[in-house]
Structure formats: structure tokens, C-alpha cells
Design a protein around this motif. Structure first.
Motif, PDB file in Angstrom:
ATOM      1  N   ALA A 138       0.830  -1.203   0.000  1.00 32.57           N
ATOM      2  CA  ALA A 138       0.000   0.000   0.000  1.00 32.57           C
ATOM      3  C   ALA A 138       0.865   1.254   0.000  1.00 32.57           C
ATOM      4  CB  ALA A 138      -0.925  -0.007   1.214  1.00 32.57           C
ATOM      5  N   ALA A 139       1.938   1.243   0.790  1.00 32.68           N
ATOM      6  CA  ALA A 139       2.842   2.393   0.842  1.00 32.68           C
ATOM      7  C   ALA A 139       3.494   2.632  -0.518  1.00 32.68           C
ATOM      8  CB  ALA A 139       3.915   2.166   1.909  1.00 32.68           C
ATOM      9  N   ALA A 141       1.018   4.152  -2.805  1.00 37.15           N
ATOM     10  CA  ALA A 141       0.719   5.536  -2.425  1.00 37.15           C
ATOM     11  C   ALA A 141       1.761   6.512  -2.953  1.00 37.15           C
ATOM     12  CB  ALA A 141       0.605   5.651  -0.910  1.00 37.15           C
ATOM     13  N   GLU A 181       1.254   7.010  -6.580  1.00 31.91           N
ATOM     14  CA  GLU A 181       0.073   7.810  -6.871  1.00 31.91           C
ATOM     15  C   GLU A 181       0.265   9.281  -6.500  1.00 31.91           C
ATOM     16  OE1 GLU A 181      -4.612   7.905  -5.429  1.00 31.91           O
ATOM     17  OE2 GLU A 181      -3.534   5.993  -5.493  1.00 31.91           O
ATOM     18  N   LEU A 225       6.487   9.261   3.099  1.00 27.87           N
ATOM     19  CA  LEU A 225       5.951   8.361   4.103  1.00 27.87           C
ATOM     20  C   LEU A 225       7.033   7.924   5.077  1.00 27.87           C
ATOM     21  CD1 LEU A 225       3.717   6.019   1.890  1.00 27.87           C
ATOM     22  CD2 LEU A 225       2.968   7.915   3.341  1.00 27.87           C
ATOM     23  N   LEU A 283      -4.428   1.356   1.311  1.00 26.85           N
ATOM     24  CA  LEU A 283      -4.172   2.456   0.382  1.00 26.85           C
ATOM     25  C   LEU A 283      -5.314   3.463   0.437  1.00 26.85           C
ATOM     26  CD1 LEU A 283      -2.632   3.850  -1.907  1.00 26.85           C
ATOM     27  CD2 LEU A 283      -3.733   2.265  -3.519  1.00 26.85           C
ATOM     28  N   SER A 284      -6.542   2.975   0.545  1.00 24.14           N
ATOM     29  CA  SER A 284      -7.688   3.871   0.667  1.00 24.14           C
ATOM     30  C   SER A 284      -7.575   4.736   1.915  1.00 24.14           C
ATOM     31  CB  SER A 284      -8.985   3.050   0.706  1.00 24.14           C
ATOM     32  OG  SER A 284     -10.105   3.879   0.874  1.00 24.14           O
ATOM     33  N   ILE A 311      -4.770   5.650   3.374  1.00 18.13           N
ATOM     34  CA  ILE A 311      -3.708   6.628   3.118  1.00 18.13           C
ATOM     35  C   ILE A 311      -4.256   7.785   2.285  1.00 18.13           C
ATOM     36  CG2 ILE A 311      -1.465   7.039   2.037  1.00 18.13           C
ATOM     37  CD1 ILE A 311      -0.765   4.101   2.621  1.00 18.13           C
ATOM     38  N   ARG A 312      -5.075   7.464   1.286  1.00 20.19           N
ATOM     39  CA  ARG A 312      -5.685   8.519   0.458  1.00 20.19           C
ATOM     40  C   ARG A 312      -6.517   9.462   1.322  1.00 20.19           C
ATOM     41  NH1 ARG A 312      -7.483   4.109  -3.476  1.00 20.19           N
ATOM     42  NH2 ARG A 312      -5.885   4.043  -5.112  1.00 20.19           N
ATOM     43  N   VAL A 341      -4.250  11.770   3.151  1.00 21.25           N
ATOM     44  CA  VAL A 341      -3.715  12.795   2.234  1.00 21.25           C
ATOM     45  C   VAL A 341      -4.715  13.930   2.063  1.00 21.25           C
ATOM     46  CG1 VAL A 341      -3.109  13.269  -0.180  1.00 21.25           C
ATOM     47  CG2 VAL A 341      -2.150  11.268   0.977  1.00 21.25           C
TER      48      VAL A 341
END
Length: 346
Positions: A28-29, A32, A35, A41, A316-317, A319-320, A323
Motif C-alpha cells: 500500500a505504501a 501511495a 500515486e 511516508l 491504500l484507501s 492513506i488517500r 492525504v
């Protein structure tokens, strides 16, 4: 002419939390930082384990990744009080410490929910005037925008003043993260009629109806959670947590029943093949992973809680979500709105 470079965002990840730990958090990191090129991070956890996992993905070092060694880990079975006292060198605690020190703008963890709430409350403290924290998360709706619901389990027993604060904080979150001007706020109740509900709910309704800063539309029932009637749905933590888990269970039930039905006959399989693109789109729309990332609001910092069994996509969701909140400086906006509302009430 020089192009304007975006401000770099800094987020700390509790890499050891959850059921899968680095097996989910490392992929996931990596997704991210691909993206979000302006995202840095800090990976907090066992340095040897993290370096080994990164090596398996072909990465020895990366300019957007920083490893912060943590010698302890908060287990999913740890009691919050025990974790708070004895896990000061854990990946969860150290990630929160980085937020408190101003070194990062947010913390994301899939770890023990009770421990995360206790540690976040202790380390980051509450915003002035906020009595209790709330977990707020998004759910799918029949519109092109999700619906946000709070509290999802941070505060079980809420009086009317606390629910009023939840409504204000939820409205600010949706305004900033979803860009909805004056989002529609509703109270989750056993009926839409004014005579229904507890005295606590009725008093909260009165407080909201008298607040010009809140676009309060009244009561909403459980069968309208996904209808799009409201952008923000307010309830206490007990009701919210039960509703959330029920919604997730129903979504999984529908998808499993559909899969089983399409396997039972050749004609159903052929029909399933023809509508496969539609089924994929529908499954994505109700997949809990897409809406993973409940935010603990009311604190002086940003904390996003991911599912304990989070996959790569789910983490990941989360983390979004972090952000978006860092970019919009959500705690500052909540603080300013609460101060304005409290002045008007005085």
C-alpha cells in the motif's frame, strides 16, 4: 518561468498494525508514493522486517520512504490501558508521536482500535471545546458522492451536546474532503416524525435546528442511510458501529448470493458473462475496501483508522483519506468552525 512545486505532504504509517502487518502495509505504501509524487511516508515498525519486505519488492531505498525503527508492536489482543502504559516504543505510539511533534501531518494505522483511540487521545489531546472524539467514515450512496456517518464507535454514550459537536465536525469534514457546500446533516433515528426518538435525540435536533451554520434536514431512518438524502448522518458510537458492521455484512451477503446464483446453471453463467462488466462495477461500488479509512476527529492532529484485516487496497484507501485531510488541514477547519458556532450559541 519556474513551475510551482506542490508542498510535500508527510504521513506516518503504523506498519506493524492489523492482521497482516507489512504484507499489506508495504504494498500500500509503495502504491501511495507512486500515486502521490509529493507524498513522503515514514514507515514505523521493525526496521529489519520492513527492509526485508521492501527488498522483496525490489527496493533498497527510496527518496519518498523513511524507516523509523520501533522495537514494540501493539497486538490486536492488547487492552488499551496496557498498550498505553507499556507500549511507548510501539509502531503505533511512535507514529502518533511524530504527529504530535509536527514531523508529519497524519498517522494511519490498521491496529487495535481501542489502543489507537486511547493513545491518540493521550498524545494529541482534544481540540479546545471538544468533549469527545468521534470516528467518521464514508459509505456508498445512490448518488455520485458517499455519505459520511459518525460516530462509528469512539464514544458509546453521547449526550445531546456531544452529538451536536459531532454534527459540526462531520459537516466540516464533508465540506473540506468532498467539496460539498453546506452538506445536508441528519440525525439517525427510529423514525422521521418529531415525536419519535429519545429525549437526547430530540434535544440534539432542537440544537441543530437553531444553528444557522448547519444545514440540518431532520431525522433519517436506517433504510435511508444509502439514499443520498443526507451527506452527514449523526448518531452515538454504539448505534453507528452496529449500523456500519451490518452494512458491511449485507454487502458481502449480496455479493456472495449473486456469485452462488450465477454458478448454479449454464444459462445463469452465460447471463453472468454478458453482464460481467456491470457486476464488477457494482461490486466495486459496495466493496468495503473502497470506503476504508475512518478518521478519529476532534483531536489536535489527523489520525486515520484502517480495518484490522485491511488488504493492500484497503490500506491504500486509508492513506488517500489521510492525504485529503492533510491537504485541507481538517483539524484547523474544525477548530475554527466550532469556535464560531460556540460564540453564536453563547
Amino acid at each position: 518561468m519556474h513551475s510551482v512545486q506542490p508542498t510535500r505532504l508527510k504521513i506516518a504509517l503504523d506498519m506493524m498494525g492489523g492482521d497482516h502487518g507489512p504484507l499489506s502495509t508495504i504494498p500500500a505504501a509503495l502504491a501511495a508514493i507512486s500515486e502521490f509524487p509529493h507524498l513522503d511516508l515514514t514507515l514505523v515498525g521493525d526496521a529489519d522486517v520492513l527492509q526485508q519486505q521492501l527488498a522483496e519488492h525490489g527496493i533498497s531505498e527510496h527518496p519518498q520512504l523513511y524507516i523509523q525503527h520501533a522495537s514494540q508492536q501493539v497486538l490486536m489482543t492488547d487492552k488499551p490501558s496496557v498498550a498505553l502504559r507499556s507500549k511507548r516504543q510501539s509502531s503505533m505510539r511512535m507514529a502518533l508521536d511524530l504527529v504530535e511533534q509536527g514531523k508529519v501531518g497524519a498517522c494511519v494505522s490498521a491496529g487495535n482500535t481501542g489502543a489507537l483511540m486511547a493513545m491518540a487521545h493521550f498524545v494529541l489531546k482534544m481540540l479546545n471545546g471538544v468533549e469527545r472524539p468521534a470516528l467518521i467514515g464514508s459509505l456508498p450512496s445512490t448518488t455520485d458522492k458517499p455519505v459520511y456517518m459518525l460516530d462509528l464507535g469512539a464514544t458509546v454514550n453521547c449526550d445531546s451536546d456531544t452529538l451536536f459537536q459531532f454534527a459540526v465536525m462531520g459537516a466540516v469534514m464533508v465540506e473540506e474532503v468532498e467539496g460539498i457546500h453546506r452538506p445536508k446533516v441528519a440525525l439517525l433515528n427510529m423514525g422521521e416524525e418529531e415525536i419519535k426518538g429519545s429525549d437526547q435525540i430530540k434535544r440534539t435536533s432542537l440544537l441543530l435546528s437553531e444553528c444557522s451554520d448547519i444545514n440540518y434536514i431532520g431525522y433519517i431512518e436506517g433504510n435511508d442511510i444509502f439514499s443520498g438524502k443526507a451527506d452527514v448522518i449523526v448518531c452515538d458510537g454504539f448505534v453507528g458501529n452496529v449500523a456500519l458492521k451490518t452494512c458491511e455484512g449485507v454487502a458481502k451477503l449480496i455479493l456472495r448470493r449473486l456469485e452462488t446464483a450465477l454458478k448454479n446453471s449454464m444459462s445463469a453463467q452465460l447471463f453472468g458473462w454478458l453482464i460481467k462488466p456491470f457486476l464488477k462495477s457494482m461490486a466495486l461500488g459496495v466493496n468495503p475496501d473502497q470506503y476504508n479509512g475512518a478518521s478519529l476527529i476532534g483531536l489536535r492532529g489527523i489520525v486515520v483508522k484502517s480495518h484490522g484485516n485491511a488488504t493492500k487496497e484497503a490500506f491504500l484507501s486509508a492513506i488517500r483519506q489521510a492525504v485529503r485531510e492533510v491537504e485541507r488541514q481538517v483539524p484547523v477547519k474544525i477548530k475554527d468552525r466550532l469556535e464560531h458556532v460556540l460564540i453564536d450559541k453563547a
